[in-house]
Design an enzyme around this catalytic site. Sequence first.
Site, PDB file in Angstrom:
ATOM      1  N   THR A 148     -10.508 -20.273   2.356  1.00 56.73           N
ATOM      2  CA  THR A 148     -11.783 -20.981   2.287  1.00 56.73           C
ATOM      3  C   THR A 148     -11.623 -22.190   1.373  1.00 56.73           C
ATOM      4  O   THR A 148     -10.924 -22.127   0.360  1.00 56.73           O
ATOM      5  CB  THR A 148     -12.910 -20.058   1.763  1.00 56.73           C
ATOM      6  OG1 THR A 148     -14.144 -20.794   1.701  1.00 56.73           O
ATOM      7  CG2 THR A 148     -12.603 -19.524   0.370  1.00 56.73           C
ATOM      8  N   HIS A 174      -8.026  -4.550  -5.290  1.00 58.34           N
ATOM      9  CA  HIS A 174      -7.077  -3.904  -6.194  1.00 58.34           C
ATOM     10  C   HIS A 174      -6.726  -2.480  -5.755  1.00 58.34           C
ATOM     11  O   HIS A 174      -5.773  -1.887  -6.266  1.00 58.34           O
ATOM     12  CB  HIS A 174      -7.668  -3.872  -7.606  1.00 58.34           C
ATOM     13  CG  HIS A 174      -6.626  -3.884  -8.691  1.00 58.34           C
ATOM     14  ND1 HIS A 174      -5.295  -3.647  -8.454  1.00 58.34           N
ATOM     15  CD2 HIS A 174      -6.725  -4.084 -10.035  1.00 58.34           C
ATOM     16  CE1 HIS A 174      -4.616  -3.710  -9.583  1.00 58.34           C
ATOM     17  NE2 HIS A 174      -5.459  -3.968 -10.567  1.00 58.34           N
TER      18      HIS A 174
END
Length: 412
Positions: free
Chosen positions: A323, A375
């Site tokens: 993006t 994560h």
Amino acid sequence: MILEMKVPSPGESIKEVEIATWLVKDGDYVEKDQAIAEVDSDKATLELPAEASGIITLKAEEGDAVAVGAVVCHIDTDGAKPAGDAPVAEATKTVEAPKAEVKAEAPKAAPVAAAPAATYASGTPSPAARKILDEKNIGPASITGTGKDGRITKDDAVNAVPSMGTPTGGSRGSERTKLSMLRRKVAERLVAAKNETAMLTTFNEVNMTPINLIRNEYKDAFKAKHGGIGLGYMSFFTKAVTRALKLFPDVNSMMDGDHKIAFDFCDISIAVSGPKGLMVPVVRNAENLTFRGVEADIKRLALKARDGQITVDDMTGGTFTITNGGVFGSMLSTPIINPPQSGILGMHNIIERPIAVNGKVEIHPMMYVALSYDHRIIDGRESVGFLVAVKEALENPMELLLDNNPKKAFEL
């Protein structure tokens, strides 16, 4: 013959669409394949073409949510086409009623209804209304209930507007509009990404001088050779990302329950801003594309998004997202993961800043880059290593992206 037009399936996983706009009116004559409506799904806005020529009768209103396969209109194929540009029907003239000679008696004043007596229910919200008021942080005491005995209904809570303070003059208008199905789905996915992933963001900075030098030298020849396709930054970033994904494959994977799905291909989702909101079309197998191929595919998808021609298939899949908030002037941000993907790279604006180069202070065009990652599946070593690999490729594109042969890489 009356033809029932049903909502076609825009995609395998889509069960419902919303009538965004009718492009024709009830009773209009339509031609076969003429666009009669725009429908929103949770992935794209699509045009609905007429299946036959004839007089159309609408069976759904704008804003209605209709199931795939449901009837939205009828087309009378025996209906006659109006001649030329003449209107279908003439405007009805209003005939003024003659005045009565005899004066009518003055109407008697209607009796004033007595205010309902206050009960335990007055001003008490229903459970659904209370939940909505709590979300809006509005106290029940500020609302007049329209339910039985003054009870606050769900509609009262939905229509309640929080206080904006004491006005001091000037315009203070407001407008309440329903979000499109696409916008609501984007909102739902963004909240889900925040709530359902262990999202972290790591940052770095890139010296854009090497890329600028290469672009300045070859962009005119590139554009002339490839039919007006420009040599932009996105092809460099896409090539740098696909290289880094091969080095750190965990970033190119996603969670599926208790399993990890790893991909040996790089389908890069490119976030673009369209008239209907954020869209994320996919560049398929970007690792196999040349600079020209990447730029051509991004241009094609961006034009389709801008013109409202993007399809569900164009936005299905993707293993990693890029993006670019820099086109709007963003200096630094923490992009949100595009589920079920595990990583997203955020580009930002380029600003000339002083940096230390070989013990000397020099001014260079610099860009901050950000990697947000899940994560649960990507550890710190992989995330930081991935972003450093992207930085290295962008700061040494001649060797790592162009194989020291820019004319061959650019197909000149």
